[in-house]
Design a protein around this motif. Sequence first.
Motif, PDB file in Angstrom:
ATOM      1  N   ARG A   1       0.833  -1.208   0.000  1.00 50.33           N
ATOM      2  CA  ARG A   1       0.000   0.000   0.000  1.00 50.33           C
ATOM      3  C   ARG A   1       0.866   1.256   0.000  1.00 50.33           C
ATOM      4  O   ARG A   1       0.581   2.227  -0.708  1.00 50.33           O
ATOM      5  N   ALA A   2       1.957   1.239   0.780  1.00 50.13           N
ATOM      6  CA  ALA A   2       2.849   2.399   0.835  1.00 50.13           C
ATOM      7  C   ALA A   2       3.500   2.650  -0.522  1.00 50.13           C
ATOM      8  O   ALA A   2       3.660   3.806  -0.946  1.00 50.13           O
ATOM      9  N   ALA A   3       3.869   1.573  -1.215  1.00 47.18           N
ATOM     10  CA  ALA A   3       4.496   1.721  -2.534  1.00 47.18           C
ATOM     11  C   ALA A   3       3.513   2.303  -3.540  1.00 47.18           C
ATOM     12  O   ALA A   3       3.877   3.174  -4.352  1.00 47.18           O
ATOM     13  N   ARG A   4       2.266   1.846  -3.495  1.00 47.46           N
ATOM     14  CA  ARG A   4       1.254   2.390  -4.413  1.00 47.46           C
ATOM     15  C   ARG A   4       1.016   3.864  -4.142  1.00 47.46           C
ATOM     16  O   ARG A   4       0.908   4.677  -5.064  1.00 47.46           O
ATOM     17  N   THR A   5       0.932   4.210  -2.861  1.00 46.90           N
ATOM     18  CA  THR A   5       0.649   5.597  -2.488  1.00 46.90           C
ATOM     19  C   THR A   5       1.749   6.539  -2.962  1.00 46.90           C
ATOM     20  O   THR A   5       1.480   7.625  -3.486  1.00 46.90           O
ATOM     21  N   LYS A   6       2.990   6.109  -2.804  1.00 45.55           N
ATOM     22  CA  LYS A   6       4.118   7.005  -3.075  1.00 45.55           C
ATOM     23  C   LYS A   6       4.530   7.044  -4.539  1.00 45.55           C
ATOM     24  O   LYS A   6       4.983   8.082  -5.037  1.00 45.55           O
ATOM     25  N   PHE A   7       4.361   5.922  -5.264  1.00 44.93           N
ATOM     26  CA  PHE A   7       4.936   5.856  -6.614  1.00 44.93           C
ATOM     27  C   PHE A   7       3.927   5.578  -7.726  1.00 44.93           C
ATOM     28  O   PHE A   7       4.323   5.461  -8.889  1.00 44.93           O
ATOM     29  N   ALA A   8       2.647   5.484  -7.396  1.00 42.57           N
ATOM     30  CA  ALA A   8       1.650   5.181  -8.435  1.00 42.57           C
ATOM     31  C   ALA A   8       1.650   6.231  -9.541  1.00 42.57           C
ATOM     32  O   ALA A   8       1.490   5.906 -10.728  1.00 42.57           O
ATOM     33  N   ALA A   9       1.842   7.500  -9.176  1.00 41.79           N
ATOM     34  CA  ALA A   9       1.805   8.579 -10.169  1.00 41.79           C
ATOM     35  C   ALA A   9       2.961   8.470 -11.164  1.00 41.79           C
ATOM     36  O   ALA A   9       2.833   8.873 -12.325  1.00 41.79           O
ATOM     37  N   ARG A  10       4.096   7.918 -10.728  1.00 39.87           N
ATOM     38  CA  ARG A  10       5.271   7.802 -11.600  1.00 39.87           C
ATOM     39  C   ARG A  10       5.336   6.466 -12.329  1.00 39.87           C
ATOM     40  O   ARG A  10       6.159   6.286 -13.231  1.00 39.87           O
ATOM     41  N   ALA A  11       4.499   5.527 -11.923  1.00 40.98           N
ATOM     42  CA  ALA A  11       4.609   4.166 -12.452  1.00 40.98           C
ATOM     43  C   ALA A  11       4.200   4.098 -13.916  1.00 40.98           C
ATOM     44  O   ALA A  11       3.109   4.533 -14.292  1.00 40.98           O
ATOM     45  N   GLY A  12       5.097   3.540 -14.732  1.00 36.66           N
ATOM     46  CA  GLY A  12       4.767   3.332 -16.135  1.00 36.66           C
ATOM     47  C   GLY A  12       3.927   2.087 -16.330  1.00 36.66           C
ATOM     48  O   GLY A  12       3.118   2.003 -17.260  1.00 36.66           O
ATOM     49  N   HIS A  13       4.124   1.111 -15.450  1.00 37.61           N
ATOM     50  CA  HIS A  13       3.349  -0.131 -15.499  1.00 37.61           C
ATOM     51  C   HIS A  13       3.068  -0.584 -14.067  1.00 37.61           C
ATOM     52  O   HIS A  13       3.924  -0.452 -13.183  1.00 37.61           O
TER      53      HIS A  13
END
Length: 472
Positions: A161-173
């Motif tokens: 959940r922490a990874a999604r919150t922090k990096f979802a906006a930058r995630a290409g996939h």
Amino acid sequence: SNSEPIPLCVDLDGTLVKLDTLHQALFLLLRRDTASILRIPGWMLKGKAHLKDQVMRRVTLDASVLPYHQQFLEWLRSEHTAGRKLILATASNYRTANAVAEHLGIFDEILASNEDTNLRHGHKLEAIRERFPAFAYAGNEASDFPIWEAADEVILVNPTRAARTKFAARAGHVFIEQRPVARMFLKAMRCQQWLKNLLIFSPMFLAHRFTESASLVRATIAFFAFSLAASSIYVLNDLFDLSADQHHPRKCRRPFASGDLPIAVGSLLTPLLVILSFILCMFLPLSFFFTLLAYYALTTLYSWRIKQTAIADVLMLAVLYSMRILAGAVATGTAASVWFIEFAIFLFLSLALVKRMSELREMENGFGQDNTHRERGYTIEDLPLLLAFGTASGYIAVFVFTMYLGSDKVTRLYSRPDLLWVFCPLLLYWITRMWHLAWRGRMQDDPLAFAARDPQTYLVGALGIAAILFAI
């Protein structure tokens, strides 16, 4: 050229593979060499890298059956086919990384831990930067945060959940392949196997005390105490059997073997279930606690060693089933019927042999594990012996029941004891049918799980219970 995609660095544990390979290797090591538990603290004192190296020197994980994130793996294959450079960048020991890379055949380079360096956090980022000024990174958890912050492309795979919150906006996939956690917990506890613990109610039922509310309450508490203890053993057994289960056509879908539940969660779940079980024991006689403790010790011994020994394994299973009857007797203060215990030992010995028969039938037909990974004491050549032993044991159980019907105890307990003879043909039919199905290879390896889904079993059981009730 500038149009070429930047190199993609891929994490292993929790990303490409849905579990922690070190945790799996530790349980495999303990399974094969129990004494190694005394050496592990010393290895840990020398650092995580040394621990990983020592463990992987002693055991090898089969990369062909590890639970890969299939959707992500297919995407990696397409990237590899398109010419993108793929790097397996993992904190796992280099032996595991090499095995995975060799099996998949899609990685151009490997960055992994060795005896001196644990390639995690800053060490991994430093190793990647030394090789690639620009890079993409696929990971899943907090330890990957510094690498994602430095990466030119972020790829999330089963992210926390922490990874999604922090990096979802930058995630290409973003790749997510997760099952409902609550459902996986229940599956790991094998709550369907709690049906076996209904035997706890049998002494009270056979003594015609099922109308006594106090006895019913104590039996119910005993049922849940026994079930929680049994579930803790199932979880522990699954952890030690991880590598073997991954080679099995059905058991590979178990929560820990498939990576749907973290191995670390199982390590915590086992003692938690034991504690809850012992708390329930506080409401029951002390003799029940000691019975449960003996059951737990014998079941642990069975899971650890005895189930790998032919004949001893099925005899132990018969004893463990009978201990449920004793537990019900001491919980409710009801004398256990010697006749019923004798009957149960032979009946459950027969069912244990049915289980071994069905496992060998699967192996013979090419649908089960080969003997290299089964860790059992039987081979296909034993099938005729298992058939002889198992059917004889089942029919002896029926014979014991007929002897009981001729005893004085029956006339004292039942006003119409002749009605109980209805049970004999029903039981003969059910036992013979189970063996017939097992011989034909039409039964999965757990006959009680099969019985729980079998309409004919429910019909036979209903007729038998009706005969007992009308005979009272």
